[in-house]
Design a protein around this motif. Structure first.
Motif, PDB file in Angstrom:
ATOM      1  N   SER A 103       0.842  -1.223   0.175  1.00 62.34           N
ATOM      2  CA  SER A 103       0.064   0.037   0.177  1.00 62.34           C
ATOM      3  C   SER A 103       0.883   1.250  -0.082  1.00 62.34           C
ATOM      4  O   SER A 103       2.015   1.243   0.335  1.00 62.34           O
ATOM      5  CB  SER A 103      -0.875   0.097   1.188  1.00 62.34           C
ATOM      6  OG  SER A 103      -0.067   0.185   2.568  1.00 62.34           O
ATOM      7  N   THR A 105       0.116   5.519   1.303  1.00 62.19           N
ATOM      8  CA  THR A 105      -0.607   6.341   1.910  1.00 62.19           C
ATOM      9  C   THR A 105      -0.089   7.670   1.886  1.00 62.19           C
ATOM     10  O   THR A 105       0.953   7.883   1.891  1.00 62.19           O
ATOM     11  CB  THR A 105      -0.984   5.984   3.403  1.00 62.19           C
ATOM     12  OG1 THR A 105      -1.369   4.777   3.768  1.00 62.19           O
ATOM     13  CG2 THR A 105      -1.728   7.128   4.089  1.00 62.19           C
ATOM     14  N   LEU A 159      -8.637   1.637  -4.275  1.00 63.42           N
ATOM     15  CA  LEU A 159      -8.749   2.360  -2.693  1.00 63.42           C
ATOM     16  C   LEU A 159      -8.796   0.955  -1.578  1.00 63.42           C
ATOM     17  O   LEU A 159      -9.477   0.105  -1.692  1.00 63.42           O
ATOM     18  CB  LEU A 159     -10.131   2.991  -2.446  1.00 63.42           C
ATOM     19  CG  LEU A 159     -10.471   3.830  -1.219  1.00 63.42           C
ATOM     20  CD1 LEU A 159      -9.507   4.699  -1.285  1.00 63.42           C
ATOM     21  CD2 LEU A 159     -11.957   4.098  -1.211  1.00 63.42           C
ATOM     22  N   ILE A 160      -7.827   1.490  -0.618  1.00 69.08           N
ATOM     23  CA  ILE A 160      -7.856   0.852   0.736  1.00 69.08           C
ATOM     24  C   ILE A 160      -8.631   1.708   1.777  1.00 69.08           C
ATOM     25  O   ILE A 160      -9.491   1.241   2.316  1.00 69.08           O
ATOM     26  CB  ILE A 160      -6.447   0.327   1.142  1.00 69.08           C
ATOM     27  CG1 ILE A 160      -5.945  -0.640   0.056  1.00 69.08           C
ATOM     28  CG2 ILE A 160      -6.466  -0.165   2.491  1.00 69.08           C
ATOM     29  CD1 ILE A 160      -4.469  -0.961   0.519  1.00 69.08           C
ATOM     30  N   LEU A 161      -8.211   2.654   1.887  1.00 71.76           N
ATOM     31  CA  LEU A 161      -8.922   3.732   2.993  1.00 71.76           C
ATOM     32  C   LEU A 161      -8.940   5.087   2.488  1.00 71.76           C
ATOM     33  O   LEU A 161      -7.959   5.607   1.671  1.00 71.76           O
ATOM     34  CB  LEU A 161      -7.975   3.481   4.125  1.00 71.76           C
ATOM     35  CG  LEU A 161      -8.455   4.098   5.355  1.00 71.76           C
ATOM     36  CD1 LEU A 161      -7.977   3.425   6.656  1.00 71.76           C
ATOM     37  CD2 LEU A 161      -7.606   5.482   5.484  1.00 71.76           C
ATOM     38  N   ASP A 163      -9.485   9.149   4.074  1.00 75.96           N
ATOM     39  CA  ASP A 163     -10.016   9.901   5.270  1.00 75.96           C
ATOM     40  C   ASP A 163     -10.573  11.325   4.774  1.00 75.96           C
ATOM     41  O   ASP A 163     -10.073  12.029   3.859  1.00 75.96           O
ATOM     42  CB  ASP A 163      -8.782  10.179   6.232  1.00 75.96           C
ATOM     43  CG  ASP A 163      -8.697   9.044   7.106  1.00 75.96           C
ATOM     44  OD1 ASP A 163      -9.363   8.364   7.541  1.00 75.96           O
ATOM     45  OD2 ASP A 163      -7.342   9.068   7.516  1.00 75.96           O
ATOM     46  N   THR A 173     -13.820   8.072   8.172  1.00 75.78           N
ATOM     47  CA  THR A 173     -12.630   7.027   7.482  1.00 75.78           C
ATOM     48  C   THR A 173     -13.642   6.194   6.792  1.00 75.78           C
ATOM     49  O   THR A 173     -14.063   5.424   7.182  1.00 75.78           O
ATOM     50  CB  THR A 173     -12.094   6.456   8.658  1.00 75.78           C
ATOM     51  OG1 THR A 173     -11.048   7.436   9.141  1.00 75.78           O
ATOM     52  CG2 THR A 173     -10.977   5.486   7.542  1.00 75.78           C
ATOM     53  N   THR A 175     -13.680   3.045   3.869  1.00 79.83           N
ATOM     54  CA  THR A 175     -13.268   1.842   3.287  1.00 79.83           C
ATOM     55  C   THR A 175     -14.272   1.043   2.353  1.00 79.83           C
ATOM     56  O   THR A 175     -15.324   1.288   2.201  1.00 79.83           O
ATOM     57  CB  THR A 175     -12.678   0.953   4.295  1.00 79.83           C
ATOM     58  OG1 THR A 175     -13.987   0.108   4.817  1.00 79.83           O
ATOM     59  CG2 THR A 175     -11.910   1.293   5.401  1.00 79.83           C
ATOM     60  N   PRO A 176     -13.683   0.168   1.276  1.00 82.05           N
ATOM     61  CA  PRO A 176     -14.645  -0.524   0.521  1.00 82.05           C
ATOM     62  C   PRO A 176     -15.506  -1.206   1.110  1.00 82.05           C
ATOM     63  O   PRO A 176     -16.680  -1.751   0.593  1.00 82.05           O
ATOM     64  CB  PRO A 176     -13.641  -1.260  -0.314  1.00 82.05           C
ATOM     65  CG  PRO A 176     -12.457  -0.825  -0.189  1.00 82.05           C
ATOM     66  CD  PRO A 176     -12.413  -0.217   1.155  1.00 82.05           C
ATOM     67  N   SER A 177     -15.446  -1.484   2.463  1.00 86.62           N
ATOM     68  CA  SER A 177     -16.616  -2.130   3.260  1.00 86.62           C
ATOM     69  C   SER A 177     -17.723  -1.317   3.950  1.00 86.62           C
ATOM     70  O   SER A 177     -18.536  -1.632   4.594  1.00 86.62           O
ATOM     71  CB  SER A 177     -15.909  -2.976   4.334  1.00 86.62           C
ATOM     72  OG  SER A 177     -15.226  -2.293   5.427  1.00 86.62           O
ATOM     73  N   SER A 178     -17.575   0.089   3.905  1.00 81.30           N
ATOM     74  CA  SER A 178     -18.360   1.151   4.308  1.00 81.30           C
ATOM     75  C   SER A 178     -19.654   0.573   3.649  1.00 81.30           C
ATOM     76  O   SER A 178     -19.772   0.471   2.687  1.00 81.30           O
ATOM     77  CB  SER A 178     -17.782   2.565   4.024  1.00 81.30           C
ATOM     78  OG  SER A 178     -16.670   2.823   4.823  1.00 81.30           O
ATOM     79  N   THR A 203      -5.265   5.921   1.014  1.00 81.54           N
ATOM     80  CA  THR A 203      -4.480   4.870   0.878  1.00 81.54           C
ATOM     81  C   THR A 203      -4.903   3.949  -0.280  1.00 81.54           C
ATOM     82  O   THR A 203      -6.144   3.627  -0.379  1.00 81.54           O
ATOM     83  CB  THR A 203      -4.558   4.043   2.406  1.00 81.54           C
ATOM     84  OG1 THR A 203      -4.104   4.578   3.306  1.00 81.54           O
ATOM     85  CG2 THR A 203      -3.699   2.688   2.039  1.00 81.54           C
TER      86      THR A 203
END
Length: 475
Positions: A103, A105, A159-161, A163, A173, A175-178, A203
């Protein structure tokens, strides 16, 4: 104390605030790639912390200003005026590479060159723009095309993360799991994201250079330069490379020869073929550009190995700030050699009419393999709609005399019409890239109608008062 002057009391002592006077010189206050749509802002704020960003957001909300964040300054489609608080994110340019996690950032003000260098010197690469001066966060918001589209999709697919500070002053914050409302916000940020907040950091996935099989972290590149008389040869050669093999990234460009060239000022065509694979594979994939037919017609022809961290250096001259520039762009499924020749003839007439007053103008046609983009797109990764379009065209008339604007517009619209010829014949809708929109562009060239409506609904949730600029909120 004026409301703008009171901004200084809202932020920390380490946050620079500039309040221009009416006679301030524009470029000493705001430096942007294009002067189009730019006048003196109410203030410039240079935050040194996230708290400064939150304070500036709250100030803008309470005093009726619009807050415009800027990284590389290439968002020339965003208007700046006396109701703008211009946020320079230059203090948010840190880059951290994590090789074990795969990754990278970086801060919301980081430019492509900074991220590219950090990745390459650590034996990695990432899906980032192909111009070193472009802000990476801003590119992400429009979808984020890169040299590695064919390998890993667009920036938004990596995308990982993320902000972000929203219009309420809250930091989220994502993430794809949001999921739920935050998941909807992330959907908008991935390709339709102008006007939903200020990205503090991103990130993205980073990949080992070793996987490309290249030697000494150097990429294979073939460059052919043609005079105007060989435009048909150049156009035929470029179209023979389409659709490109996965590792190939062919680019055809029109420009006037630089002052230090023997053909100083003459219209020229440059075909650059970059291949992200071992040299032997590259030579096979780009065989058409190595044959005697191409070489004999070219003014110059060279094959080189370029360190990855230097892969964007060849377009550095296009990054100069100032002057009037507007993007005329389209994304295509198909393009013909005939349309390319017609487009070049339009450029040649334009240059003959305008002479040295438009010397910095250029046209770029780039392409990539779309197989991976289409595979990823089945997972509905965001608002970006044009994954089937593997050809990108950008025409950029450049001038310093505002009287040339009308002529530049005639050229830009004419070029888009002729280069869209094949797609128009097939009944395909017009398509453009949100990263490179122009003032007043038809939004349905950038997003599908349902996407525009959804983005407008989400704006009502996340920025109802219009603190941030958004193309979908314009009248």
């Amino acid at each position: 104390m004026s409301s703008v002057a009171s901004l200084r009391s809202s932020v920390s002592s380490t946050c620079e605030v500039i309040v221009p006077s009416p006679d301030s010189e524009l470029h000493s206050i705001v430096s942007r790639w294009s002067d189009a749509g730019v006048s003196l802002p109410a203030a410039v704020v240079v935050p040194s912390s996230e708290d400064d960003i939150v304070a500036a957001v709250n100030f803008a909300a309470q005093n009726g200003f619009q807050l415009i964040p800027a990284g590389g300054g290439h968002g020339s489609f965003v208007p700046i005026n006396n109701r703008t608080v211009y946020m320079d994110m230059k203090n948010f340019r840190s880059v951290e590479v994590d090789k074990s996690a795969g990754s990278v950032t970086f801060g919301g003000g980081a430019t492509t060159g900074e991220v590219l260098w950090s990745c390459a010197t650590n034996g990695l690469y990432a899906a980032i723009p192909n111009s070193n001066a472009v802000g990476v966060a801003g590119a992400f918001l429009g979808g984020g095309s890169s040299n590695f589209n064919a390998f890993h999709g667009f920036m938004i697919d990596n995308l990982i993360l993320l902000d972000i500070i929203t219009a309420s002053g809250s930091k989220l914050t994502l993430t794809p799991s949001s999921s739920d409302t935050e998941g909807e916000l992330l959907w908008a940020l991935r390709g339709g994201g102008f006007g939903f907040g200020i990205i503090v950091s991103l990130t993205l996935k980073a990949y080992p250079l070793a996987e490309l099989g290249i030697t000494d972290n150097k990429i294979w590149r073939r460059r052919l330069i043609f005079s105007a008389g060989a435009i048909s040869t150049a156009a035929e050669l470029y179209t023979k490379l389409l659709p490109p093999a996965v590792p190939l990234a062919p680019v055809l460009a029109f420009a006037r020869a630089p002052p230090n060239s023997p053909a100083k000022g003459a219209p020229s065509i440059v075909l650059t073929i970059t291949c992200f694979s071992p040299a032997a594979e590259a030579e096979n994939a780009a065989a058409a550009a190595l044959g005697s037919d191409a070489t004999e017609q070219a003014v110059s022809a060279e094959t080189m190995l370029v360190p990855l961290e230097e892969m964007n250096d060849g377009v550095a001259m296009l990054n100069a700030h100032g002057g009037f520039k507007e993007y005329y762009t389209c994304m295509l499924e198909q393009i013909s050699a005939t349309s390319i020749v017609k487009a070049f003839e339009q450029w040649r007439r334009f240059w003959e009419e305008t002479g040295t007053r438009t010397a910095g103008s250029y046209n770029v046609i780039g392409s990539w393999n779309t197989d991976e983009l289409l595979r990823i797109g089945s997972r509905n990764m965001g608002a970006f709609p044009w994954r089937r379009r593997g050809i990108f065209v950008q025409a950029t008339p450049t001038y310093h005399d505002a009287a040339l604007k009308e002529r530049a517009e005639v050229l830009g619209h004419g070029l888009m019409e002729v280069l869209r010829g094949k797609d128009t014949e097939k009944g395909r809708p017009k398509a453009g890239l949100a990263n490179n929109m122009k003032f007043g562009q038809d939004l349905e060239e950038l997003w599908e109608r349902g996407t525009i409506e959804k983005l407008r609904r989400l704006r009502q949730v996340w920025d109802k008062e219009g603190i941030f600029w958004s193309p979908v909120s314009r009248a």
